[in-house]
Design an enzyme around this catalytic site. Structure first.
Site, PDB file in Angstrom:
ATOM      1  N   HIS A  96      -6.952  -1.651  11.211  1.00 53.78           N
ATOM      2  CA  HIS A  96      -6.229  -2.052   9.999  1.00 53.78           C
ATOM      3  C   HIS A  96      -6.986  -3.153   9.255  1.00 53.78           C
ATOM      4  O   HIS A  96      -7.316  -4.179   9.836  1.00 53.78           O
ATOM      5  CB  HIS A  96      -4.828  -2.530  10.400  1.00 53.78           C
ATOM      6  CG  HIS A  96      -3.962  -2.896   9.236  1.00 53.78           C
ATOM      7  ND1 HIS A  96      -3.717  -2.030   8.198  1.00 53.78           N
ATOM      8  CD2 HIS A  96      -3.282  -4.018   8.940  1.00 53.78           C
ATOM      9  CE1 HIS A  96      -2.919  -2.619   7.313  1.00 53.78           C
ATOM     10  NE2 HIS A  96      -2.650  -3.826   7.737  1.00 53.78           N
ATOM     11  N   CYS A 152      -5.355   0.482   3.437  1.00 53.44           N
ATOM     12  CA  CYS A 152      -5.495  -0.941   3.765  1.00 53.44           C
ATOM     13  C   CYS A 152      -6.893  -1.460   3.445  1.00 53.44           C
ATOM     14  O   CYS A 152      -7.063  -2.582   2.963  1.00 53.44           O
ATOM     15  CB  CYS A 152      -5.197  -1.158   5.243  1.00 53.44           C
ATOM     16  SG  CYS A 152      -6.254  -0.173   6.331  1.00 53.44           S
ATOM     17  N   ASN A 201      -1.505  -9.401   4.437  1.00 54.08           N
ATOM     18  CA  ASN A 201      -1.327  -7.974   4.669  1.00 54.08           C
ATOM     19  C   ASN A 201      -0.990  -7.281   3.353  1.00 54.08           C
ATOM     20  O   ASN A 201      -0.773  -7.944   2.328  1.00 54.08           O
ATOM     21  CB  ASN A 201      -0.223  -7.756   5.717  1.00 54.08           C
ATOM     22  CG  ASN A 201      -0.373  -6.422   6.429  1.00 54.08           C
ATOM     23  OD1 ASN A 201      -1.227  -5.604   6.085  1.00 54.08           O
ATOM     24  ND2 ASN A 201       0.468  -6.190   7.430  1.00 54.08           N
ATOM     25  N   GLN A 218       0.814  -1.215   0.000  1.00 52.23           N
ATOM     26  CA  GLN A 218       0.000   0.000   0.000  1.00 52.23           C
ATOM     27  C   GLN A 218       0.844   1.260   0.000  1.00 52.23           C
ATOM     28  O   GLN A 218       0.315   2.353  -0.261  1.00 52.23           O
ATOM     29  CB  GLN A 218      -0.967  -0.008   1.187  1.00 52.23           C
ATOM     30  CG  GLN A 218      -0.307   0.080   2.550  1.00 52.23           C
ATOM     31  CD  GLN A 218      -1.315  -0.126   3.687  1.00 52.23           C
ATOM     32  OE1 GLN A 218      -1.718  -1.233   3.999  1.00 52.23           O
ATOM     33  NE2 GLN A 218      -1.732   0.962   4.312  1.00 52.23           N
TER      34      GLN A 218
END
Ligand SMILES: *[C@@H]1O[C@H](CO)[C@@H](O)[C@H](O)[C@H]1NC(C)=O
Ligand SMILES: *[C@@H]1O[C@H](CO)[C@@H](O)[C@H](O)[C@H]1NC(C)=O
Ligand SMILES: *[C@@H]1O[C@H](CO)[C@@H](O)[C@H](O)[C@H]1NC(C)=O
Length: 346
Positions: A289, A140, A313, A134
């Site tokens: 997140h 996110c 992630n 990102q």
């Protein structure tokens, strides 16, 4: 890809408090780290970044020493975020705040009739695209949403298509999302539903900025969804059934701790009993997140079976286990993992 920091120097000095001289023994390691991650600083910022990096390095070494003494189930490692303080990190990268008044959505409840396998990993079934990055943008939520949509598209078409986060960043402001300042996965799904599609990364590439206007092209539709589902809040049983039967599911966690930023490997947990209770990683139920649950499993740790979630992630493959983290499962929604889970269906 990794740019030098842009935070004003005055702010840095204020956050750091008193300054300390750098350790000359770490000169080579510092130069090596800078070169590995292509870091360049203006002269006046370098000494401050070096001090932040040294402080992070010492905390990582301390944690890993404790791990070697059986106090933790996971290890930390220096990474490309080594020059960021916790406060900066959270400002720059965590872009999710829990929604109080959710838009109309269906709720996925756990059912005793639904049987789930002991282990699930959608990566090996071809549902998951490579780990993305990102950058210095709190987007996110967009990465979490594309991850769930990519799984949905794969299930329908049998083809893995990398979907566009920038499309979501540029076009969901009217639904209340806030670009690099944060947003919600459910609103991203809602956009795709109302818009009647989403473009691919190929035709609508990621920029890590939120100043462009919406450039969606209906001729290049690469994904669709017709319903938005919320997983029953706080229920890991419902989350397990959703992950097992639907595919990758968007989740939110509290990722604000130092241990999360520098996670390298193992199963992260707040407390781990090994002759006593040790506090390993601070995390609360206040999620900030967005990530993607791509599966779950169990492993033997110190003679015990420990269950975990596998979360994708968007901090590049350099972070964690090739971009993934394993988070303790079955422990009252650890780090809030089951508090804001959602997915789209077609
Ligand atoms: C899509 O999901 C359905 C229902 O779970 C399943 O039967 C089917 O095999 C899946 N398709 C692919 C390509 O994985
Ligand atoms: C996606 O949705 C739009 C609008 O409802 C529809 O016209 C289109 O056929 C759908 N595409 C796919 C691939 O399902
Ligand atoms: C761990 O799980 C395995 C497989 O389910 C089981 O055979 C074993 O007895 C379990 N071990 C412990 C310590 O619970």
């Amino acid at each position: 890809m990794f740019r030098a920091m842009t935070v004003p120097l005055g702010l840095l000095l204020a956050l750091l408090g008193c300054t300390r001289a750098v350790d000359p023994a770490l000169e080579e390691a510092w130069e090596g780290w800078k070169s590995l991650y292509a870091k360049e600083y203006p002269e006046e910022a370098e000494v401050i970044r070096r001090e932040v990096w040294e402080k992070n390095l010492r905390r990582i070494e301390q944690h890993n020493w404790e791990e070697s003494q059986g106090q933790h189930m996971f290890r930390l490692g220096m990474n490309h975020y080594g020059d960021l303080m916790d406060e900066e990190f959270n400002q720059l990268l965590n872009g999710f705040t829990p929604l109080q008044h959710e838009e109309p959505a269906l709720t996925f409840q756990a059912s005793a009739a639904r049987k789930t396998p002991a282990e699930v990993d959608w990566r090996v079934k071809g549902y998951v695209t490579p780990v993305k990055n990102q950058g210095h943008c709190g987007s996110c939520w967009a990465f979490s949403a594309t991850g769930a949509l990519e799984g949905l598209v794969f299930n329908w078409t049998g083809k893995l298509t990398v979907l566009s986060e920038q499309n979501l960043i540029d076009c969901t402001r009217k639904l209340g999302n806030n670009g690099c300042q944060g947003g919600y996965m459910t609103r991203a799904f809602q956009y795709v539903r109302e818009n009647g599609g989403l473009n691919s990364e190929l035709v609508y590439p990621y920029q890590a900025t939120d100043t462009s206007s919406c450039r969606y092209n209906p001729g290049d539709r690469a994904a669709n969804c017709s319903t938005v589902w919320l997983v029953a809040q706080g229920s890991e049983a419902a989350l397990e059934q959703a992950v097992a039967t639907v595919g990758p599911v968007s989740v939110a966690v509290d990722a604000s701790s130092f241990s999360f930023h520098f996670y390298k490997s193992g199963i992260t947990s707040c407390t781990w009993r090994s002759g006593g209770i040790f506090s390993s990683m601070f995390c609360s139920q206040k999620v900030n997140h967005g990530m993607l649950a791509v599966g779950y499993g169990t492993s033997q740790e110190g003679g015990k079976n420990v269950s975990y979630w596998i979360l994708k992630n968007s901090w590049s493959e350099l972070w964690g286990e090739q971009g993934y983290i394993r988070l303790l499962k079955g422990a009252d929604s650890h780090c809030g993992v089951a508090n804001q889970a959602s997915f789209p269906l077609l």
